[in-house]
Design a protein around this motif. Structure first.
Motif, PDB file in Angstrom:
ATOM      1  N   GLU A  46       0.851  -1.193   0.000  1.00  0.00           N
ATOM      2  CA  GLU A  46       0.000   0.000   0.000  1.00  0.00           C
ATOM      3  C   GLU A  46       0.887   1.244   0.000  1.00  0.00           C
ATOM      4  O   GLU A  46       1.963   1.256   0.593  1.00  0.00           O
ATOM      5  N   THR A  47       0.446   2.305  -0.669  1.00  0.00           N
ATOM      6  CA  THR A  47       1.186   3.566  -0.653  1.00  0.00           C
ATOM      7  C   THR A  47       0.599   4.513   0.388  1.00  0.00           C
ATOM      8  O   THR A  47      -0.532   4.336   0.858  1.00  0.00           O
ATOM      9  N   ASP A  48       1.378   5.549   0.709  1.00  0.00           N
ATOM     10  CA  ASP A  48       0.896   6.566   1.641  1.00  0.00           C
ATOM     11  C   ASP A  48      -0.385   7.224   1.144  1.00  0.00           C
ATOM     12  O   ASP A  48      -1.289   7.535   1.931  1.00  0.00           O
ATOM     13  N   ALA A  49      -0.458   7.477  -0.162  1.00  0.00           N
ATOM     14  CA  ALA A  49      -1.639   8.144  -0.712  1.00  0.00           C
ATOM     15  C   ALA A  49      -2.880   7.267  -0.539  1.00  0.00           C
ATOM     16  O   ALA A  49      -3.965   7.769  -0.186  1.00  0.00           O
ATOM     17  N   GLU A  50      -2.736   5.966  -0.754  1.00  0.00           N
ATOM     18  CA  GLU A  50      -3.865   5.052  -0.583  1.00  0.00           C
ATOM     19  C   GLU A  50      -4.269   4.959   0.888  1.00  0.00           C
ATOM     20  O   GLU A  50      -5.468   4.939   1.209  1.00  0.00           O
ATOM     21  N   HIS A  51      -3.290   4.912   1.748  1.00  0.00           N
ATOM     22  CA  HIS A  51      -3.553   4.894   3.192  1.00  0.00           C
ATOM     23  C   HIS A  51      -4.336   6.142   3.605  1.00  0.00           C
ATOM     24  O   HIS A  51      -5.327   6.061   4.350  1.00  0.00           O
ATOM     25  N   THR A  52      -3.930   7.295   3.113  1.00  0.00           N
ATOM     26  CA  THR A  52      -4.576   8.557   3.477  1.00  0.00           C
ATOM     27  C   THR A  52      -5.999   8.618   2.941  1.00  0.00           C
ATOM     28  O   THR A  52      -6.925   9.049   3.649  1.00  0.00           O
ATOM     29  N   TRP A  53      -6.191   8.200   1.691  1.00  0.00           N
ATOM     30  CA  TRP A  53      -7.548   8.170   1.113  1.00  0.00           C
ATOM     31  C   TRP A  53      -8.455   7.270   1.942  1.00  0.00           C
ATOM     32  O   TRP A  53      -9.591   7.648   2.262  1.00  0.00           O
ATOM     33  N   HIS A  54      -7.948   6.101   2.315  1.00  0.00           N
ATOM     34  CA  HIS A  54      -8.760   5.152   3.062  1.00  0.00           C
ATOM     35  C   HIS A  54      -9.077   5.703   4.450  1.00  0.00           C
ATOM     36  O   HIS A  54     -10.204   5.556   4.950  1.00  0.00           O
ATOM     37  N   MET A  55      -8.110   6.361   5.076  1.00  0.00           N
ATOM     38  CA  MET A  55      -8.353   7.016   6.364  1.00  0.00           C
ATOM     39  C   MET A  55      -9.490   8.021   6.261  1.00  0.00           C
ATOM     40  O   MET A  55     -10.333   8.130   7.159  1.00  0.00           O
ATOM     41  N   GLY A  56      -9.499   8.789   5.177  1.00  0.00           N
ATOM     42  CA  GLY A  56     -10.553   9.778   4.998  1.00  0.00           C
ATOM     43  C   GLY A  56     -11.931   9.146   4.978  1.00  0.00           C
ATOM     44  O   GLY A  56     -12.883   9.673   5.577  1.00  0.00           O
ATOM     45  N   LEU A  57     -12.052   8.008   4.321  1.00  0.00           N
ATOM     46  CA  LEU A  57     -13.345   7.323   4.279  1.00  0.00           C
ATOM     47  C   LEU A  57     -13.705   6.721   5.634  1.00  0.00           C
ATOM     48  O   LEU A  57     -14.877   6.713   6.027  1.00  0.00           O
ATOM     49  N   PHE A  58     -12.713   6.222   6.354  1.00  0.00           N
ATOM     50  CA  PHE A  58     -12.969   5.755   7.720  1.00  0.00           C
ATOM     51  C   PHE A  58     -13.570   6.893   8.545  1.00  0.00           C
ATOM     52  O   PHE A  58     -14.565   6.708   9.257  1.00  0.00           O
ATOM     53  N   ALA A  59     -12.956   8.057   8.471  1.00  0.00           N
ATOM     54  CA  ALA A  59     -13.433   9.204   9.250  1.00  0.00           C
ATOM     55  C   ALA A  59     -14.825   9.633   8.802  1.00  0.00           C
ATOM     56  O   ALA A  59     -15.703   9.918   9.638  1.00  0.00           O
ATOM     57  N   LEU A  60     -15.044   9.676   7.496  1.00  0.00           N
ATOM     58  CA  LEU A  60     -16.334  10.094   6.959  1.00  0.00           C
ATOM     59  C   LEU A  60     -17.464   9.190   7.438  1.00  0.00           C
ATOM     60  O   LEU A  60     -18.548   9.657   7.814  1.00  0.00           O
ATOM     61  N   LEU A  61     -17.214   7.889   7.440  1.00  0.00           N
ATOM     62  CA  LEU A  61     -18.275   6.934   7.752  1.00  0.00           C
ATOM     63  C   LEU A  61     -18.413   6.635   9.245  1.00  0.00           C
ATOM     64  O   LEU A  61     -19.455   6.129   9.673  1.00  0.00           O
ATOM     65  N   LEU A  62     -17.404   6.965  10.025  1.00  0.00           N
ATOM     66  CA  LEU A  62     -17.452   6.627  11.448  1.00  0.00           C
ATOM     67  C   LEU A  62     -17.684   7.820  12.371  1.00  0.00           C
ATOM     68  O   LEU A  62     -18.017   7.619  13.546  1.00  0.00           O
ATOM     69  N   HIS A  63     -17.535   9.040  11.865  1.00  0.00           N
ATOM     70  CA  HIS A  63     -17.550  10.175  12.801  1.00  0.00           C
ATOM     71  C   HIS A  63     -18.890  10.351  13.500  1.00  0.00           C
ATOM     72  O   HIS A  63     -18.944  10.819  14.637  1.00  0.00           O
ATOM     73  N   LYS A  64     -19.977   9.952  12.862  1.00  0.00           N
ATOM     74  CA  LYS A  64     -21.296  10.080  13.496  1.00  0.00           C
ATOM     75  C   LYS A  64     -21.566   8.951  14.488  1.00  0.00           C
ATOM     76  O   LYS A  64     -22.555   8.999  15.222  1.00  0.00           O
TER      77      LYS A  64
END
Length: 207
Positions: A46-64
């Motif tokens: 995995e690359t850093d960019a892919e890790h960061t993109w995936h983190m963003g979706l984790f945050a988007l879907l879990l923050h609520k």
């Protein structure tokens, strides 16, 4: 907390938009920084960019799902910035005890070098957001850091424990990465516990 600029300036020297463009072109290198973990099919790291993109979706879907309020926009800002210094510092494997020595100093120097490429106001903003993530003291930084560790753990599970087995990372050792998100919120604890249960059932740990 918002993502409004921290500082404003009247640009001098090289045209402002040209400096921003050059920085955006430079950080394409982020897509080439490899982590120790693999993508799900195990075919490559995995690359850093892919890790960061995936983190963003984790945050988007879990923050609520959290038991506290969090500014999603600011959290995503911290996520986008948090690993950019690895363009110059490289990725340090979380379980590499020797590599972790001096990591903070390497990344501080990399941040100084990288963010200086932007106009001063934008460079100061990105530098401040990077420092905020590293300090992990604000609500958004704690959530972002928890997601950072959770995504890495989930990615190791999703790639069938390949990096765990390659590097001899036993189940109990992974707690040094998962204890933090577990402590941040019960919802994150539940996700981590589900991943542990599945990894146990699928026997993904090294022998």
């Amino acid at each position: 907390m918002t993502t409004e600029p921290l500082i404003t300036e009247i640009p001098t020297g090289q045209p402002r938009l040209e400096r921003i463009l050059d920085f955006l072109l430079l950080i394409d290198r982020f897509k080439t920084i490899e982590r120790k973990g693999y993508i799900a099919d195990g075919s490559r790291r995995e690359t850093d960019a892919e890790h960061t993109w995936h983190m963003g979706l984790f945050a988007l879907l879990l923050h609520k799902e959290l038991g506290f309020e969090v500014d999603l926009g600011h959290t995503l800002t911290l996520i986008l910035v948090h690993d950019l210094v690895e363009i110059h510092a490289g990725d340090t494997y979380a379980y590499d005890d020797a590599g972790l020595i001096g990591q903070a100093e390497r990344e501080i120097a990399a941040a100084e070098r990288l963010f200086a490429d932007l106009p001063a106001d934008l460079g100061a903003n990105l530098h401040a957001w990077w420092r905020e993530f590293e300090a992990g003291e604000t609500t958004e930084a704690r959530f972002a850091k928890a997601i950072d560790r959770m995504q890495g753990f989930a990615q190791n599970y999703n790639s069938k424990g390949l990096a765990w087995r390659e590097n001899g990372i036993a189940r109990e050792r992974t707690r040094q990465r998962t204890d933090f998100p577990i402590a941040v919120d019960p919802a994150l604890k539940s996700v981590i516990e589900t991943l542990y249960r599945r990894a146990d059932e699928e026997r993904l740990w090294p022998e």
